[in-house]
Write a protein that holds these residues in place. Structure first.
Motif, PDB file in Angstrom:
ATOM      1  N   ALA A   1      66.542  32.372 -29.247  1.00 58.88           N
ATOM      2  CA  ALA A   1      65.387  31.661 -29.095  1.00 58.88           C
ATOM      3  C   ALA A   1      64.868  32.118 -27.826  1.00 58.88           C
ATOM      4  CB  ALA A   1      65.963  30.150 -29.013  1.00 58.88           C
ATOM      5  N   ARG A   2      65.348  32.326 -27.088  1.00 60.54           N
ATOM      6  CA  ARG A   2      64.863  32.483 -25.408  1.00 60.54           C
ATOM      7  C   ARG A   2      64.182  33.714 -26.402  1.00 60.54           C
ATOM      8  NH1 ARG A   2      67.491  31.631 -20.832  1.00 60.54           N
ATOM      9  NH2 ARG A   2      67.634  34.164 -20.906  1.00 60.54           N
ATOM     10  N   GLN A   3      64.221  34.788 -26.743  1.00 58.51           N
ATOM     11  CA  GLN A   3      63.360  35.634 -26.328  1.00 58.51           C
ATOM     12  C   GLN A   3      62.133  34.971 -27.309  1.00 58.51           C
ATOM     13  OE1 GLN A   3      63.886  38.581 -24.873  1.00 58.51           O
ATOM     14  NE2 GLN A   3      65.495  37.338 -23.917  1.00 58.51           N
ATOM     15  N   THR A   4      62.360  34.836 -28.438  1.00 59.70           N
ATOM     16  CA  THR A   4      61.308  34.572 -29.302  1.00 59.70           C
ATOM     17  C   THR A   4      60.230  33.215 -28.425  1.00 59.70           C
ATOM     18  OG1 THR A   4      62.458  34.443 -30.995  1.00 59.70           O
ATOM     19  CG2 THR A   4      60.725  32.837 -31.172  1.00 59.70           C
TER      20      THR A   4
ATOM     21  N   ALA B   1      55.964  33.153 -26.783  1.00 61.01           N
ATOM     22  CA  ALA B   1      54.953  32.324 -27.279  1.00 61.01           C
ATOM     23  C   ALA B   1      54.807  31.577 -26.251  1.00 61.01           C
ATOM     24  CB  ALA B   1      55.637  31.576 -28.212  1.00 61.01           C
ATOM     25  N   GLY B   2      55.443  32.055 -24.985  1.00 65.79           N
ATOM     26  CA  GLY B   2      54.529  31.510 -23.397  1.00 65.79           C
ATOM     27  C   GLY B   2      55.497  30.636 -23.147  1.00 65.79           C
ATOM     28  N   MET B   3      56.332  30.276 -23.599  1.00 64.65           N
ATOM     29  CA  MET B   3      57.304  29.565 -22.322  1.00 64.65           C
ATOM     30  C   MET B   3      58.187  30.013 -21.522  1.00 64.65           C
ATOM     31  SD  MET B   3      58.501  26.294 -23.559  1.00 64.65           S
ATOM     32  CE  MET B   3      58.116  25.651 -25.753  1.00 64.65           C
ATOM     33  N   PRO B   4      57.746  29.108 -20.195  1.00 69.73           N
ATOM     34  CA  PRO B   4      58.532  29.303 -19.060  1.00 69.73           C
ATOM     35  C   PRO B   4      60.080  29.391 -19.407  1.00 69.73           C
ATOM     36  CG  PRO B   4      57.940  27.000 -18.885  1.00 69.73           C
ATOM     37  CD  PRO B   4      57.473  27.398 -20.217  1.00 69.73           C
TER      38      PRO B   4
ATOM     39  N   THR C   1      51.569  20.280 -24.334  1.00 74.67           N
ATOM     40  CA  THR C   1      50.942  21.156 -24.711  1.00 74.67           C
ATOM     41  C   THR C   1      51.629  23.011 -25.034  1.00 74.67           C
ATOM     42  OG1 THR C   1      48.267  20.933 -23.976  1.00 74.67           O
ATOM     43  CG2 THR C   1      48.572  23.145 -24.553  1.00 74.67           C
ATOM     44  N   ILE C   2      52.003  22.920 -24.703  1.00 75.69           N
ATOM     45  CA  ILE C   2      53.056  24.327 -24.822  1.00 75.69           C
ATOM     46  C   ILE C   2      53.893  23.684 -25.716  1.00 75.69           C
ATOM     47  CG2 ILE C   2      55.287  24.408 -22.590  1.00 75.69           C
ATOM     48  CD1 ILE C   2      54.124  26.935 -21.553  1.00 75.69           C
ATOM     49  N   SER C   3      54.519  23.564 -25.947  1.00 71.89           N
ATOM     50  CA  SER C   3      55.624  22.602 -26.799  1.00 71.89           C
ATOM     51  C   SER C   3      55.027  23.091 -28.084  1.00 71.89           C
ATOM     52  CB  SER C   3      56.619  22.014 -26.477  1.00 71.89           C
ATOM     53  OG  SER C   3      56.995  21.833 -25.633  1.00 71.89           O
ATOM     54  N   GLU C   4      53.692  22.344 -28.379  1.00 71.09           N
ATOM     55  CA  GLU C   4      53.102  22.279 -29.433  1.00 71.09           C
ATOM     56  C   GLU C   4      52.596  23.960 -29.803  1.00 71.09           C
ATOM     57  OE1 GLU C   4      50.117  17.903 -29.599  1.00 71.09           O
ATOM     58  OE2 GLU C   4      49.536  19.762 -28.529  1.00 71.09           O
ATOM     59  N   GLN C   5      51.866  24.715 -29.043  1.00 69.26           N
ATOM     60  CA  GLN C   5      52.074  26.339 -29.047  1.00 69.26           C
ATOM     61  C   GLN C   5      53.264  26.893 -29.536  1.00 69.26           C
ATOM     62  OE1 GLN C   5      50.256  27.127 -25.008  1.00 69.26           O
ATOM     63  NE2 GLN C   5      48.040  26.809 -25.950  1.00 69.26           N
ATOM     64  N   ALA C   6      55.021  27.204 -29.034  1.00 72.04           N
ATOM     65  CA  ALA C   6      54.838  28.242 -29.641  1.00 72.04           C
ATOM     66  C   ALA C   6      55.792  27.379 -30.432  1.00 72.04           C
ATOM     67  CB  ALA C   6      56.463  27.401 -28.528  1.00 72.04           C
ATOM     68  N   VAL C   7      55.798  25.640 -30.686  1.00 72.67           N
ATOM     69  CA  VAL C   7      56.024  25.490 -32.530  1.00 72.67           C
ATOM     70  C   VAL C   7      55.480  25.837 -33.511  1.00 72.67           C
ATOM     71  CG1 VAL C   7      56.372  23.362 -33.708  1.00 72.67           C
ATOM     72  CG2 VAL C   7      57.437  23.747 -31.201  1.00 72.67           C
ATOM     73  N   ALA C   8      54.365  26.166 -33.075  1.00 67.88           N
ATOM     74  CA  ALA C   8      53.414  26.387 -34.301  1.00 67.88           C
ATOM     75  C   ALA C   8      52.973  28.371 -33.781  1.00 67.88           C
ATOM     76  CB  ALA C   8      51.254  26.716 -33.928  1.00 67.88           C
ATOM     77  N   HIS C   9      53.643  28.912 -33.224  1.00 67.74           N
ATOM     78  CA  HIS C   9      53.917  30.292 -33.248  1.00 67.74           C
ATOM     79  C   HIS C   9      55.139  31.098 -34.014  1.00 67.74           C
ATOM     80  CE1 HIS C   9      54.492  34.170 -31.697  1.00 67.74           C
ATOM     81  NE2 HIS C   9      55.510  34.033 -31.519  1.00 67.74           N
TER      82      HIS C   9
ATOM     83  N   TYR D   1      61.847  24.546 -17.523  1.00 68.58           N
ATOM     84  CA  TYR D   1      62.105  25.817 -17.932  1.00 68.58           C
ATOM     85  C   TYR D   1      62.779  25.150 -20.018  1.00 68.58           C
ATOM     86  CZ  TYR D   1      61.360  26.942 -13.146  1.00 68.58           C
ATOM     87  OH  TYR D   1      60.584  26.815 -12.027  1.00 68.58           O
ATOM     88  N   PHE D   2      62.033  26.553 -19.881  1.00 70.07           N
ATOM     89  CA  PHE D   2      62.492  25.912 -21.176  1.00 70.07           C
ATOM     90  C   PHE D   2      64.076  26.594 -21.711  1.00 70.07           C
ATOM     91  CE2 PHE D   2      64.277  28.293 -25.395  1.00 70.07           C
ATOM     92  CZ  PHE D   2      63.716  27.419 -26.510  1.00 70.07           C
TER      93      PHE D   2
END
Length: 459
Positions: free
Chosen positions: A133-136, A140-143, A271-279, A299-300
């Motif tokens: 999950a971390r690598q994914t 997706a742009g997560m810190p 915003t970053i959560s929405e983008q990651a989930v869409a990714h 940090y995720f």
């Protein structure tokens, strides 16, 4: 009034009409109520220890699936699938815990033409392993907090990696959750023995000894973002929760919206959560969890692919029904294209049983701004076989100060006789100056409890 969906087709047009609830306790009761509201039939499952449980009485039908041991009942995939087939259920809601984040269970539902009220088996599998999950999420742009680039199984190799990251260090089980296989190490000379201990815990709990390391943040808060994604790729962040008050990595109380979070950081996290989930093409309700270390510094940690225990405080601040939302996503309804507005402030306290036994007396609080989610009733026998949480007390109002006062009064009004509970501890916490002044972090409660235990020992 907020709404999540741009169309509300009648339930009779949905692809399912009878829902088996693969869970127990308060979350099973919560799902049954949502089914009733929507006009869906409900099927309860229960172990022999739960034959008189409230969810078996409220559902339209109930089926015994095995003995008290969860491994042979609530975790028995074959028995649950068979129960769905025998009762004519065409969908399964997993609740939280048990099989809710089990990819094999979701896949078994798909293979047996049962609609799983949750994300796909592939999404659960992808996000269920912490390192994967971390690598994914990095892609997706997560810190991320600085950590080991791969999972580790050898303590000496792990120590070398820990020195590169820097102490203090957090050891975590890759396949873990609930605080199992997790320890903080302050100094290198303590590392290898602690790593071995964490591995033993991970093997016992998850049959997996792969570990990973993270830089340990000394005073972070725990913030989570509630998301929902439809089958068409639309994703919405619908609010955040502060889950900082924890004991041994287990949440004790949660609040929404997060009082320490500034608006700019909140929008960045949304915003970053929405983008990651869409990714990752996620579908359904999910929660992205972060460590928050001040404005702009988040940090995720992980993503939970299920409804959360603390979902009621998001419901009380947005006016949305998140269980109904799960059903509507599974039925193919499209989301609106704007985030809901947040009104009110909400706080949830988890009431846990310290001992099993029969409820000989029960009075639950009521009044404006008070909600209790529970499966308790007078005369109910609390079994020793399952999670200790027996009720959730949710209080909501116009601001934090009002809600803290209301929660103290609600706890004072609560009576659960016949067993020992943590109500006294909750009352003590709500009077702590640091909690009132928002001067807490994820380690605050552990330190407070350790200090109280030391004082008690000294006296």
């Amino acid at each position: 009034m907020n709404q999540l969906f741009s169309s509300h087709k009648p339930v009779k047009q949905w692809p399912f009409h009878k829902v088996l609830i693969a869970n127990r306790g308060e979350i099973a009761v919560r799902i049954i109520r949502a089914c009733r509201q929507l006009g869906l039939e409900s099927v309860a499952i229960y172990s022999t220890a739960d034959k008189d449980a409230l969810h078996t009485k409220l559902a339209d039908s109930a089926v015994c699936i095995g003995p008290a041991n969860a491994a042979n009942s609530y975790l028995n995939i074959n028995n649950i699938i068979t129960a769905a087939q025998v009762t004519g259920a065409d969908a399964i809601h997993p609740g939280y815990g048990f099989l809710s984040e089990n990819a094999d269970f979701a896949r078994a539902c798909e293979q047996n033409h049962l609609i799983f009220i949750g994300p796909s088996a592939d999404a659960i599998s992808l996000l269920g392993n912490k390192e994967q999950a971390r690598q994914t999420m990095v892609q997706a742009g997560m810190p991320l907090v600085k950590g080991s680039p791969t999972v580790l199984t050898d303590s000496k190799a792990a120590l070398t990696e820990a020195k590169k990251i820097g102490f203090p260090i957090m050891i975590k089980a890759s396949a873990g959750g609930g605080g199992k296989g997790m320890r903080v190490v302050q100094y290198p000379e303590q590392f290898e023995s602690t790593f071995d201990l964490c591995q033993d815990e991970a093997r016992s709990a998850f049959d997996d000894d792969h570990m990973y390391l993270e830089q340990y943040l000394t005073h972070p808060r725990h913030i989570e973002i509630q998301l929902i994604a439809d089958q068409g790729g639309n994703t919405l962040a619908i609010g955040e929760r502060d889950c900082t008050i924890q004991a041994n990595h287990q949440k004790v109380m949660e609040e929404a919206p997060a009082p320490s979070l500034d608006d700019t950081t909140r929008q960045q996290m949304f915003t970053i959560s929405e983008q990651a989930v869409a990714h990752i093409h996620y579908e359904g309700v999910g929660t992205v969890e972060f460590l928050y270390n001040g404005p702009g510094a988040f940090y995720f940690m992980e993503m939970n692919t299920r409804i959360q225990v603390e979902h009621p405080i998001t419901e009380q601040t947005t006016g949305l029904d998140l269980i109904e939302a799960q059903f509507r996503v599974a039925a193919g309804e499209p989301l609106v294209d704007s985030r809901p507005t947040v009104a009110n402030y909400a706080l949830e306290c988890r009431i846990t049983a310290l001992t099993p036994g029969t409820i000989s007396g029960l009075h639950l609080p009521g009044g404006l701004g008070i909600r209790v989610d529970t499966a308790l009733y007078q005369g109910y026998n609390v079994p020793p076989n399952y999670d200790a949480m027996i009720a959730k007390l949710i209080v909501y109002g116009p601001n934090r100060n009002v809600v803290l006062t209301k929660m103290r009064n609600a706890i004072d009004e609560t009576v659960i006789a016949g067993i020992s509970t943590n109500l006294e501890l909750l009352a003590q916490l709500l009077a702590e100056p640091d909690l009132i002044a928002e001067k807490t972090d994820v380690n605050w409660l552990d330190h407070l409890l350790a200090a109280k235990e030391e004082d008690s020992y000294d006296n």
